[in-house]
Design an enzyme around this catalytic site. Structure first.
Site, PDB file in Angstrom:
ATOM      1  N   CYS A 156      30.689   8.545   7.183  1.00  0.00           N
ATOM      2  CA  CYS A 156      31.957   9.008   6.620  1.00  0.00           C
ATOM      3  C   CYS A 156      32.416  10.316   7.258  1.00  0.00           C
ATOM      4  O   CYS A 156      33.565  10.429   7.712  1.00  0.00           O
ATOM      5  CB  CYS A 156      31.841   9.139   5.109  1.00  0.00           C
ATOM      6  SG  CYS A 156      30.419  10.100   4.533  1.00  0.00           S
ATOM      7  N   TYR A 157      31.536  11.315   7.307  1.00  0.00           N
ATOM      8  CA  TYR A 157      31.907  12.580   7.947  1.00  0.00           C
ATOM      9  C   TYR A 157      32.260  12.391   9.427  1.00  0.00           C
ATOM     10  O   TYR A 157      33.262  12.933   9.914  1.00  0.00           O
ATOM     11  CB  TYR A 157      30.776  13.598   7.819  1.00  0.00           C
ATOM     12  CG  TYR A 157      30.656  14.280   6.481  1.00  0.00           C
ATOM     13  CD1 TYR A 157      31.739  14.952   5.911  1.00  0.00           C
ATOM     14  CD2 TYR A 157      29.447  14.292   5.784  1.00  0.00           C
ATOM     15  CE1 TYR A 157      31.616  15.606   4.687  1.00  0.00           C
ATOM     16  CE2 TYR A 157      29.318  14.942   4.559  1.00  0.00           C
ATOM     17  CZ  TYR A 157      30.410  15.592   4.012  1.00  0.00           C
ATOM     18  OH  TYR A 157      30.283  16.240   2.811  1.00  0.00           O
TER      19      TYR A 157
END
Length: 345
Positions: free
Chosen positions: A149-150
């Site tokens: 996600c990051y």
């Protein structure tokens, strides 16, 4: 097509079920579990009552090809290392949402993840599934390493700059904030309501396992980029990531030049929206969707570029991007099943 989800009781698995249930090319969804087989998914997630009424099946790799065409692994680190190769060998497409197959160097994986890496032969057969920048390889892939996600928010935000000659490659700082769903469904002291409500936490300072993933792809785009400073924080919300990225310009530039750079890079990308001049995105504006919204500006006083990139960590940061990859792998329209309008407010 028939699809299977291993790890259906986690947040990533639940979001896959929600999105795949509305996918026009998916005729059957089979849910698998290694620990809760026989339990009806409604017992874990009552919100699917009356919509999806099936029991979790036990995982039998030798017969999986007879049941499904594609397997999504929404599992903790280590599971894909054990199962992905066998599933692919059985003839199923594999889309792994964990980090097991993202890092090309097994030693780097073991250093950051503190566990044994997958076999090199398996890693080499996995394609990094960032569609906007790796689409041609995804089309031919049988195994996808779905990005974290990051890294998704960060890499989409940095890509046009990394591929340019504008930036000082040693000056990249990523200040990222995430909602608590990114920590998974299992309760912990970190995400406990009393600990997180009305609170703001920094965590895993200089040690987050997404750092080498970000650096790996940035180095592929620009081999002068070796390291970045990346620091995540938890904020008291459920969904969303905002990555605020600071980079020193190597020469004089302007907001107009930067916006042209981003608009050119993403003009054909349905799921990346570059904001107009003076506008910067908020996490609520992509909530529940597969969009990544980006704003960019330049400070003439400091010579520093600021990029703001937001995604829903459960959708574009996990399950939605996995389905985007599924669509590309199978020659479907890329937006199928995930072309929903963000929820607002």
């Amino acid at each position: 097509m028939r699809v299977g989800i291993i790890g259906a009781t986690g947040y990533g698995g639940a979001e896959l079920l929600r999105l795949l249930n509305q996918h026009p090319k998916v005729e059957e969804i089979v849910l698998y579990s290694s620990s809760k087989e026989g339990m009806n998914i409604q017992e874990s997630y009552p919100h699917v009552s009356g919509i999806y009424n099936k029991e979790l099946k036990s995982i039998k790799l030798q017969s999986m090809k007879e049941e499904v065409d594609t397997v999504f692994l929404a599992t903790p680190p280590g599971v894909s290392t054990e199962w992905s190769g066998a599933i692919a060998k059985a003839g199923c497409q594999v889309i792994d949402l964990s980090g097991d197959l993202r890092l090309q160097d097994p030693l780097v994986y073991e250093t950051w993840y503190k566990r044994e890496a997958a076999p090199l032969s398996l890693i080499e057969n996995a394609v990094y599934g960032l569609p906007e920048w790796n689409r041609d390889y995804i089309k031919k892939a049988k195994i996808i390493a779905n990005p974290g996600c990051y890294p998704t928010a960060t890499l989409l935000g940095l890509a046009p700059l990394a591929k340019s000659e504008i930036i000082d490659v040693d000056s990249i700082i990523i200040d990222a904030k995430s909602g608590t769903s990114g920590a998974g469904r299992s309760p912990s002291a970190v995400t406990h309501y009393s600990e997180m409500n009305e609170n703001f936490k920094i965590y895993q300072i200089n040690t987050h396992k997404h750092v080498p993933e970000i650096e790996q792809l940035l180095n592929e785009w620009n081999n002068n980029i070796q390291t970045v400073t990346f620091q995540p924080h938890l904020v008291p919300m459920v969904r969303g990531i905002m990555a605020t990225i600071y980079v020193k310009a190597k020469r004089q530039t302007s907001e107009e030049e930067l916006r042209e750079l981003y608009q050119e890079a993403y003009q054909k990308e349905h799921f990346v929206r570059v904001r107009p001049k003076g506008q910067f995105p908020a996490t609520k504006e992509v909530y529940g969707s597969n969009y990544c919204d980006i704003g960019v500006t330049y400070d003439e006083r400091t010579g520093r570029i600021t990029v703001v990139s937001v995604i829903d960590n459960v959708v574009k940061g996990a399950s939605g991007q996995a389905i985007q990859n599924f669509n590309i792998m199978n020659g479907f329209e890329e937006e199928l099943g995930i072309n929903n309008v963000p929820m607002y407010p």
